[in-house]
Design a protein around this motif. Structure first.
Motif, mmCIF file in Angstrom:
data_model
loop_
_atom_site.group_PDB
_atom_site.id
_atom_site.type_symbol
_atom_site.label_atom_id
_atom_site.label_comp_id
_atom_site.label_asym_id
_atom_site.label_seq_id
_atom_site.Cartn_x
_atom_site.Cartn_y
_atom_site.Cartn_z
ATOM 1 N N ASP A 204 10.236 51.945 31.182
ATOM 2 C CA ASP A 204 10.721 53.283 30.836
ATOM 3 C C ASP A 204 11.814 53.744 31.793
ATOM 4 O OD1 ASP A 204 9.038 53.485 28.685
ATOM 5 O OD2 ASP A 204 7.456 54.559 29.767
ATOM 6 N N SER A 205 11.571 53.582 33.102
ATOM 7 C CA SER A 205 12.566 54.032 34.079
ATOM 8 C C SER A 205 13.824 53.184 34.017
ATOM 9 C CB SER A 205 11.980 54.015 35.498
ATOM 10 O OG SER A 205 11.516 52.723 35.850
ATOM 11 N N GLU A 206 13.664 51.881 33.767
ATOM 12 C CA GLU A 206 14.824 51.011 33.618
ATOM 13 C C GLU A 206 15.635 51.418 32.392
ATOM 14 O OE1 GLU A 206 17.356 47.588 34.391
ATOM 15 O OE2 GLU A 206 15.925 48.713 35.606
ATOM 16 N N GLY A 207 14.940 51.738 31.319
ATOM 17 C CA GLY A 207 15.630 52.166 30.109
ATOM 18 C C GLY A 207 16.397 53.456 30.312
ATOM 19 N N MET A 208 15.790 54.429 30.987
ATOM 20 C CA MET A 208 16.466 55.704 31.250
ATOM 21 C C MET A 208 17.660 55.501 32.166
ATOM 22 S SD MET A 208 15.230 58.067 29.442
ATOM 23 C CE MET A 208 16.178 59.380 30.243
ATOM 24 N N LEU A 209 17.518 54.587 33.135
ATOM 25 C CA LEU A 209 18.637 54.281 34.028
ATOM 26 C C LEU A 209 19.828 53.754 33.236
ATOM 27 C CD1 LEU A 209 19.850 53.689 36.896
ATOM 28 C CD2 LEU A 209 18.803 51.433 36.691
ATOM 29 N N LEU A 210 19.572 52.818 32.346
ATOM 30 C CA LEU A 210 20.656 52.228 31.554
ATOM 31 C C LEU A 210 21.285 53.261 30.632
ATOM 32 C CD1 LEU A 210 19.070 48.764 30.647
ATOM 33 C CD2 LEU A 210 20.764 49.276 32.424
ATOM 34 N N ILE A 211 20.463 54.127 30.065
ATOM 35 C CA ILE A 211 20.990 55.190 29.202
ATOM 36 C C ILE A 211 21.879 56.134 30.002
ATOM 37 C CG2 ILE A 211 20.336 57.264 27.901
ATOM 38 C CD1 ILE A 211 17.845 55.704 26.963
ATOM 39 N N ALA A 212 21.427 56.517 31.210
ATOM 40 C CA ALA A 212 22.199 57.435 32.050
ATOM 41 C C ALA A 212 23.546 56.835 32.448
ATOM 42 C CB ALA A 212 21.390 57.802 33.296
ATOM 43 N N LEU A 213 23.517 55.576 32.859
ATOM 44 C CA LEU A 213 24.769 54.925 33.251
ATOM 45 C C LEU A 213 25.721 54.810 32.068
ATOM 46 C CD1 LEU A 213 23.431 52.067 35.578
ATOM 47 C CD2 LEU A 213 24.546 54.201 36.279
ATOM 48 N N ASP A 214 25.192 54.451 30.926
ATOM 49 C CA ASP A 214 26.027 54.314 29.734
ATOM 50 C C ASP A 214 26.605 55.663 29.316
ATOM 51 O OD1 ASP A 214 26.954 52.646 27.389
ATOM 52 O OD2 ASP A 214 25.782 54.163 26.323
ATOM 53 N N LEU A 215 25.796 56.696 29.371
ATOM 54 C CA LEU A 215 26.245 58.031 28.979
ATOM 55 C C LEU A 215 27.382 58.535 29.870
ATOM 56 C CD1 LEU A 215 25.696 60.435 27.066
ATOM 57 C CD2 LEU A 215 24.102 61.304 28.784
ATOM 58 N N HIS A 216 27.295 58.182 31.144
ATOM 59 C CA HIS A 216 28.319 58.611 32.093
ATOM 60 C C HIS A 216 29.425 57.570 32.253
ATOM 61 C CE1 HIS A 216 26.379 62.305 33.758
ATOM 62 N NE2 HIS A 216 25.315 61.729 33.221
ATOM 63 N N ARG A 217 29.405 56.543 31.411
ATOM 64 C CA ARG A 217 30.435 55.513 31.377
ATOM 65 C C ARG A 217 30.578 54.806 32.734
ATOM 66 N NH1 ARG A 217 32.889 59.752 28.782
ATOM 67 N NH2 ARG A 217 34.498 60.049 30.371
ATOM 68 N N ILE A 218 29.436 54.367 33.254
ATOM 69 C CA ILE A 218 29.392 53.645 34.523
ATOM 70 C C ILE A 218 28.828 52.248 34.272
ATOM 71 C CG2 ILE A 218 28.496 53.609 36.881
ATOM 72 C CD1 ILE A 218 28.079 56.644 36.642
ATOM 73 N N ALA A 219 29.575 51.225 34.651
ATOM 74 C CA ALA A 219 29.099 49.851 34.535
ATOM 75 C C ALA A 219 28.152 49.541 35.693
ATOM 76 C CB ALA A 219 30.282 48.887 34.542
#
Length: 219
Positions: A90-105
């Motif tokens: 769950d936390s890994e998924g939220m991390l990836l969503i947050a990075l993607d939303l803020h356009r961070i690789a």
């Protein structure tokens, strides 16, 4: 600054290129995060560097805890695998969503990558002179000497009448006024230039030393 949409602009971060931010990095030897922060601070291609504590997703703060460097067209978060806290699905998924939303690789790095030579030793040597005060007149002389061409540290010393220019050059590199190629041994014969003038790498890429290793390649 970290790239983000206006609707998702809220995040907690520390600017590591400010005077107070550099002080937080300290000696650079405490952890691999500190070591990497020093190396990114000295990198000619890094436009901004932050320790991003969290990013906002739909009004919720998602813990990040990564260094985020802004390059010309790309923001990159460095996930230090040796030191990161355990993340469940769950936390890994939220991390990836947050990075993607803020356009961070995201780029995963490890201790071997961060401590690879000669960059690690070069960075330590330079960072050790970060507290040296360089007067305005001396800095102006250096900037004038480097206005039209890059020089070795030894040549610069001769040009401005300074017997040992090495500590001064290192101090100005820590202040992001001068740059050099730290993938080669750094010493009196190393070429230096004004920031933005030379040693710029290709656009839109993380620096070579923090790219993930190729599977099966010798290290």
């Amino acid at each position: 600054m970290v790239a983000h949409s206006k609707s998702q602009a809220r995040y907690r971060a520390i600017d590591l290129l400010s005077a107070s931010g550099r002080a937080k990095i300290g000696s650079g030897r405490a952890t691999n995060l500190h070591r990497l922060a020093v190396q990114l601070t000295l990198d000619p291609d890094v436009l901004s560097l932050e320790l991003v504590e969290s990013l906002s997703v739909a009004g919720r703060d998602v813990e990040i805890g990564m260094l985020v460097a802004q390059f010309k067209q790309t923001a990159v978060a460095y996930d230090i695998v040796d030191e990161r806290e355990y993340r469940d699905l769950d936390s890994e998924g939220m991390l990836l969503i947050a990075l993607d939303l803020h356009r961070i690789a995201r780029v995963e790095v490890d201790a071997d990558t961060i401590q690879a030579e000669p960059r690690a030793t070069n960075s330590d040597r330079i960072w050790g002179h970060r507290g040296l005060d360089v007067g305005r007149s001396l800095r102006a002389d250096i900037e004038t000497a480097l206005s039209y061409q890059r020089m070795s540290i030894k040549e610069l010393g001769s040009a401005i009448g300074l017997n040992n220019a090495f500590p001064v050059v290192c101090s100005l590199m820590c202040r992001r006024a001068l740059v050099s190629d730290l993938s080669m041994k750094f010493g009196p014969d190393a070429l230096i230039a004004l920031r933005g003038q030379c040693f710029a790498a290709a656009e839109n890429r993380p620096t070579e030393f923090v790219k993930p290793p190729v599977a099966g390649a010798k290290r």
